[in-house]
Design a protein around this motif. Structure first.
Motif, short mmCIF file in Angstrom:
data_model
loop_
_atom_site.label_atom_id
_atom_site.label_comp_id
_atom_site.label_asym_id
_atom_site.label_seq_id
_atom_site.Cartn_x
_atom_site.Cartn_y
_atom_site.Cartn_z
N THR A 198 36.29 23.81 85.30
CA THR A 198 36.38 23.02 86.42
C THR A 198 36.18 24.39 88.33
OG1 THR A 198 38.94 23.11 86.74
CG2 THR A 198 37.58 21.65 85.94
N ASN A 199 35.85 25.66 87.49
CA ASN A 199 35.92 26.62 88.32
C ASN A 199 35.07 26.67 89.50
OD1 ASN A 199 35.80 28.34 89.57
ND2 ASN A 199 35.48 30.22 88.27
N PRO A 200 35.12 26.05 90.24
CA PRO A 200 33.62 25.34 91.18
C PRO A 200 32.45 26.04 90.69
CG PRO A 200 36.09 25.63 92.52
CD PRO A 200 35.69 25.94 91.70
N THR A 201 31.59 26.49 91.47
CA THR A 201 29.82 27.45 91.35
C THR A 201 29.65 27.26 93.27
OG1 THR A 201 28.37 25.54 91.60
CG2 THR A 201 28.91 26.62 89.30
N LEU A 202 29.00 28.10 93.11
CA LEU A 202 28.28 28.35 94.49
C LEU A 202 27.53 27.48 95.00
CD1 LEU A 202 28.32 30.55 96.59
CD2 LEU A 202 26.03 30.95 96.23
N LYS A 203 27.19 26.72 94.44
CA LYS A 203 26.47 25.49 94.57
C LYS A 203 27.67 24.23 95.16
CE LYS A 203 22.58 21.88 94.11
NZ LYS A 203 21.61 22.16 95.49
N ASP A 204 28.76 24.32 93.72
CA ASP A 204 29.73 23.31 94.46
C ASP A 204 30.46 23.75 96.11
OD1 ASP A 204 29.24 21.84 92.49
OD2 ASP A 204 30.62 23.27 91.37
N TYR A 205 30.24 25.46 96.24
CA TYR A 205 31.05 25.99 97.28
C TYR A 205 30.13 25.36 98.65
CZ TYR A 205 32.26 29.10 101.10
OH TYR A 205 32.79 29.45 102.27
N GLN A 206 28.71 25.66 98.46
CA GLN A 206 27.42 25.70 99.26
C GLN A 206 27.86 24.11 100.49
OE1 GLN A 206 23.58 26.16 98.10
NE2 GLN A 206 22.45 24.70 99.66
N THR A 207 28.40 23.14 99.24
CA THR A 207 28.51 21.32 100.29
C THR A 207 29.56 21.93 100.99
OG1 THR A 207 27.23 21.06 97.70
CG2 THR A 207 28.41 18.98 99.45
N HIS A 208 30.74 22.22 100.01
CA HIS A 208 31.96 21.83 101.49
C HIS A 208 31.33 22.88 102.25
CE1 HIS A 208 36.27 23.39 101.59
NE2 HIS A 208 35.58 24.56 101.80
N ALA A 209 30.98 24.46 102.05
CA ALA A 209 31.07 25.09 103.50
C ALA A 209 29.93 24.07 104.74
CB ALA A 209 29.92 26.65 103.42
N GLY A 210 29.47 23.38 104.46
CA GLY A 210 28.70 22.87 105.17
C GLY A 210 29.12 21.75 105.60
N GLU A 211 30.41 21.44 105.60
CA GLU A 211 31.34 20.29 105.88
C GLU A 211 31.72 21.47 106.69
OE1 GLU A 211 32.60 18.21 102.42
OE2 GLU A 211 31.56 17.72 101.93
N GLN A 212 32.69 22.41 106.16
CA GLN A 212 33.19 23.31 106.72
C GLN A 212 32.82 23.90 109.04
OE1 GLN A 212 36.69 23.42 106.19
NE2 GLN A 212 36.04 21.45 105.01
N LEU A 213 31.61 23.96 107.87
CA LEU A 213 30.61 24.54 109.27
C LEU A 213 29.88 23.72 110.32
CD1 LEU A 213 27.97 26.72 107.31
CD2 LEU A 213 30.52 27.73 109.06
N VAL A 214 30.07 22.44 110.10
CA VAL A 214 30.14 21.01 110.97
C VAL A 214 31.22 21.84 111.59
CG1 VAL A 214 29.59 19.67 111.19
CG2 VAL A 214 28.48 19.83 109.69
N GLU A 215 32.12 21.33 111.06
CA GLU A 215 33.00 21.09 111.38
C GLU A 215 33.90 22.16 113.36
OE1 GLU A 215 37.35 20.61 109.74
OE2 GLU A 215 36.38 19.11 108.68
N LEU A 216 33.52 23.45 112.76
CA LEU A 216 33.81 24.71 113.24
C LEU A 216 32.89 25.08 114.44
CD1 LEU A 216 34.36 27.57 110.51
CD2 LEU A 216 36.11 26.52 111.84
N ALA A 217 31.81 24.60 114.40
CA ALA A 217 30.56 24.43 115.13
C ALA A 217 30.61 23.32 116.41
CB ALA A 217 28.85 24.78 114.30
#
Length: 124
Positions: A15-34
């Motif tokens: 279940t170790n997340p991949t970079l693609k998994d992180y990419q989806t998560h990071a997009g959500e986080q960047l929307v919040e930050l921005a």
């Protein structure tokens, strides 16, 4: 006991997340930050706030682009049972005359989940 530990380690590795998994998560986080940075009181000039009726919706509409950007500017340290992701993003133009502040985000991915351990923003 040894079997349980090996089973837990195997489950974490699977279940170790991949970079693609992180990419989806990071997009959500960047929307919040921005949204916080750009749509807040100190973000847009007053004239832009009057003209741009729904700033959060405009930022949210860019989630796919922000996720793709995060995939390009993120690195992954794969430790087998967990991964450490570092994203350095910022300075990109969102609208004419408006740039996204610079961010450095450190996130731990474990068991299919993400835990942001550090977020740093450089205002300019």
């Amino acid at each position: 006991m040894g079997v349980a530990l090996m089973g837990t380690a195997a489950a974490l590795a699977i279940t170790n997340p991949t970079l693609k998994d992180y990419q989806t998560h990071a997009g959500e986080q960047l929307v919040e930050l921005a949204t916080d940075e750009v749509c807040g009181q100190r973000g847009l000039p007053m004239l832009m706030r009057v003209w741009l009726k729904d700033c959060p919706a405009v930022i949210a509409s860019q989630q796919t682009s922000l996720a793709a950007l995060a995939g390009q500017v993120s690195s992954r340290l794969d430790l087998g049972l967990l991964s450490v992701f570092t994203t350095e993003v910022g300075g990109q133009r969102l609208l004419p005359g408006l740039r996204l502040p610079r961010y450095t985000i450190t996130t731990v991915g474990v068991a299919g989940q993400f835990i942001t351990v550090n977020t740093h923003s450089d205002q300019f």
